[in-house]
Design an enzyme around this catalytic site. Sequence first.
Site, PDB file in Angstrom:
ATOM      1  N   ASN A   7      11.241  67.042  -1.407  1.00 43.91           N
ATOM      2  CA  ASN A   7      10.700  68.132  -0.595  1.00 43.91           C
ATOM      3  C   ASN A   7       9.246  67.771  -0.243  1.00 43.91           C
ATOM      4  O   ASN A   7       8.401  67.628  -1.142  1.00 43.91           O
ATOM      5  CB  ASN A   7      10.762  69.430  -1.404  1.00 43.91           C
ATOM      6  CG  ASN A   7      10.179  70.605  -0.643  1.00 43.91           C
ATOM      7  OD1 ASN A   7       9.144  70.479  -0.014  1.00 43.91           O
ATOM      8  ND2 ASN A   7      10.825  71.746  -0.713  1.00 43.91           N
ATOM      9  N   HIS A  10       4.484  69.879   0.794  1.00 42.68           N
ATOM     10  CA  HIS A  10       3.055  69.888   0.443  1.00 42.68           C
ATOM     11  C   HIS A  10       2.278  68.721   1.037  1.00 42.68           C
ATOM     12  O   HIS A  10       1.046  68.706   0.980  1.00 42.68           O
ATOM     13  CB  HIS A  10       2.877  70.032  -1.061  1.00 42.68           C
ATOM     14  CG  HIS A  10       3.359  71.385  -1.508  1.00 42.68           C
ATOM     15  ND1 HIS A  10       2.929  72.547  -0.896  1.00 42.68           N
ATOM     16  CD2 HIS A  10       4.283  71.761  -2.413  1.00 42.68           C
ATOM     17  CE1 HIS A  10       3.544  73.576  -1.440  1.00 42.68           C
ATOM     18  NE2 HIS A  10       4.382  73.138  -2.362  1.00 42.68           N
ATOM     19  N   HIS A  43      10.861  73.172   4.116  1.00 39.34           N
ATOM     20  CA  HIS A  43      11.044  74.620   4.246  1.00 39.34           C
ATOM     21  C   HIS A  43      10.232  75.097   5.449  1.00 39.34           C
ATOM     22  O   HIS A  43       9.005  75.021   5.429  1.00 39.34           O
ATOM     23  CB  HIS A  43      10.551  75.297   2.957  1.00 39.34           C
ATOM     24  CG  HIS A  43      10.757  76.774   2.919  1.00 39.34           C
ATOM     25  ND1 HIS A  43      10.487  77.526   1.798  1.00 39.34           N
ATOM     26  CD2 HIS A  43      11.224  77.659   3.848  1.00 39.34           C
ATOM     27  CE1 HIS A  43      10.769  78.797   2.038  1.00 39.34           C
ATOM     28  NE2 HIS A  43      11.209  78.906   3.282  1.00 39.34           N
ATOM     29  N   GLU A  70      15.293  74.095   4.295  1.00 37.58           N
ATOM     30  CA  GLU A  70      15.275  75.370   3.557  1.00 37.58           C
ATOM     31  C   GLU A  70      14.832  76.452   4.525  1.00 37.58           C
ATOM     32  O   GLU A  70      13.859  76.266   5.265  1.00 37.58           O
ATOM     33  CB  GLU A  70      14.252  75.314   2.427  1.00 37.58           C
ATOM     34  CG  GLU A  70      14.682  74.516   1.255  1.00 37.58           C
ATOM     35  CD  GLU A  70      13.604  74.532   0.176  1.00 37.58           C
ATOM     36  OE1 GLU A  70      12.669  75.350   0.221  1.00 37.58           O
ATOM     37  OE2 GLU A  70      13.703  73.684  -0.700  1.00 37.58           O
ATOM     38  N   THR A 101       8.752  79.766  -3.245  1.00 34.87           N
ATOM     39  CA  THR A 101       9.941  80.607  -3.334  1.00 34.87           C
ATOM     40  C   THR A 101      10.034  81.156  -4.757  1.00 34.87           C
ATOM     41  O   THR A 101      10.042  80.384  -5.715  1.00 34.87           O
ATOM     42  CB  THR A 101      11.204  79.765  -3.021  1.00 34.87           C
ATOM     43  OG1 THR A 101      10.930  78.991  -1.860  1.00 34.87           O
ATOM     44  CG2 THR A 101      12.398  80.647  -2.781  1.00 34.87           C
ATOM     45  N   GLU A 151      22.406  75.965  -4.871  1.00 34.27           N
ATOM     46  CA  GLU A 151      21.323  75.264  -5.562  1.00 34.27           C
ATOM     47  C   GLU A 151      20.875  76.167  -6.695  1.00 34.27           C
ATOM     48  O   GLU A 151      20.378  77.275  -6.447  1.00 34.27           O
ATOM     49  CB  GLU A 151      20.158  74.963  -4.612  1.00 34.27           C
ATOM     50  CG  GLU A 151      19.033  74.213  -5.347  1.00 34.27           C
ATOM     51  CD  GLU A 151      17.872  73.821  -4.449  1.00 34.27           C
ATOM     52  OE1 GLU A 151      18.092  73.574  -3.238  1.00 34.27           O
ATOM     53  OE2 GLU A 151      16.744  73.758  -4.960  1.00 34.27           O
ATOM     54  N   HIS A 191      13.611  73.352  -8.208  1.00 33.66           N
ATOM     55  CA  HIS A 191      12.445  74.218  -8.360  1.00 33.66           C
ATOM     56  C   HIS A 191      11.777  74.003  -9.721  1.00 33.66           C
ATOM     57  O   HIS A 191      12.405  74.168 -10.749  1.00 33.66           O
ATOM     58  CB  HIS A 191      12.759  75.708  -8.179  1.00 33.66           C
ATOM     59  CG  HIS A 191      11.577  76.422  -7.582  1.00 33.66           C
ATOM     60  ND1 HIS A 191      10.458  76.730  -8.302  1.00 33.66           N
ATOM     61  CD2 HIS A 191      11.334  76.835  -6.313  1.00 33.66           C
ATOM     62  CE1 HIS A 191       9.583  77.318  -7.511  1.00 33.66           C
ATOM     63  NE2 HIS A 191      10.082  77.385  -6.291  1.00 33.66           N
TER      64      HIS A 191
HETATM   65  N1  PXP Z   1      14.436  74.146  -4.020  1.00 34.25           N
HETATM   66  C1  PXP Z   1      14.067  75.225  -3.310  1.00 34.25           C
HETATM   67  C2  PXP Z   1      15.140  76.104  -2.779  1.00 34.25           C
HETATM   68  C3  PXP Z   1      12.715  75.510  -3.061  1.00 34.25           C
HETATM   69  O1  PXP Z   1      12.381  76.598  -2.343  1.00 34.25           O
HETATM   70  C4  PXP Z   1      11.737  74.606  -3.528  1.00 34.25           C
HETATM   71  C5  PXP Z   1      10.292  74.846  -3.208  1.00 34.25           C
HETATM   72  O2  PXP Z   1      10.092  74.755  -1.845  1.00 34.25           O
HETATM   73  C6  PXP Z   1      12.162  73.480  -4.242  1.00 34.25           C
HETATM   74  C7  PXP Z   1      13.517  73.279  -4.505  1.00 34.25           C
HETATM   75  C8  PXP Z   1      11.201  72.470  -4.753  1.00 34.25           C
HETATM   76  O3  PXP Z   1      10.446  73.038  -5.782  1.00 34.25           O
HETATM   77  P1  PXP Z   1       9.225  72.235  -6.381  1.00 34.25           P
HETATM   78  O4  PXP Z   1       8.212  72.086  -5.290  1.00 34.25           O
HETATM   79  O5  PXP Z   1       8.756  73.100  -7.516  1.00 34.25           O
HETATM   80  O6  PXP Z   1       9.758  70.906  -6.828  1.00 34.25           O
END
Ligand code: PXP
Length: 241
Positions: A7, A10, A43, A70, A101, A151, A191
């Site tokens: 992801n 950031h 996202h 997302e 989230t 998920e 997450h």
């Molecule tokens: N899965 C989902 C559905 C999320 O919303 C997020 C955060 O955007 C993540 C995974 C990734 O989480 P993290 O940034 O804590 O690894």
Amino acid sequence: MVVLNVNIDHVATVRQARLADEPDPVWAAVECELAGANGITVHLRQDRRHICDRDVRLLKETVACKLNLEMCLAEPIVRIAEKIRPDQVTLVPENRAELTTEGGLDCARHSKRLAEVVRRMHSKRILVSSFIAPDAEQIAASAETGCDAIELHTGMYANAKTQRAIKQRLSELRAARDFAMTRKLVVHAGHGLTYRNIAPVARIEGLCEFNIGHSIVSRSVLVGIRQATAEMIELIEKFSR
Ligand code: PXP
């Protein structure tokens, strides 16, 4: 096979801190792919605080592995997904005040809208995953509304402080996986997963896709800053007297 989607939200957060054009998440996605990532996750939030429409459009054209978008169930966002056609959407709840989230999607409560969005995504050949708490009611609702995958929210596991709490959260994830498999759902997880806490979750058989963002982007800043500094020093030395 267990796969990793990185992801890269950031990377865009750093760009948006200056409203500049670097770092570009499109470049980051290429780097993740070259390192072996099986998918890229972004996202597109309603407030566009990190990933923007342009990023999703360009990623769709450039990502050779899986592009997982997302998104919440809001109509303007659903229309963008229909137009751009990522390989997969992961449906998440969205609250404007949250830092990330927070909880899972309440698929039972939003079942009517969810079923409609699933149908529309399937008509564009987009896979649908729902981001949910490891909870039987949510798993059943995801299956009934036609989702292909779920998920499992690993945030509660990631936040668990004691060995007892960690064990409890892991057993909830395993039970959720078992129930989801009886409903023919593919099981993903994500997450709050980090380099420190990934091992026990990676050991859970049947979790076939991990979505990990913050920890990988954080580490990339630290493992890359030495080279970035050296490159700037080289330029300064070359052009200064
Ligand atoms: N899965 C989902 C559905 C999320 O919303 C997020 C955060 O955007 C993540 C995974 C990734 O989480 P993290 O940034 O804590 O690894």
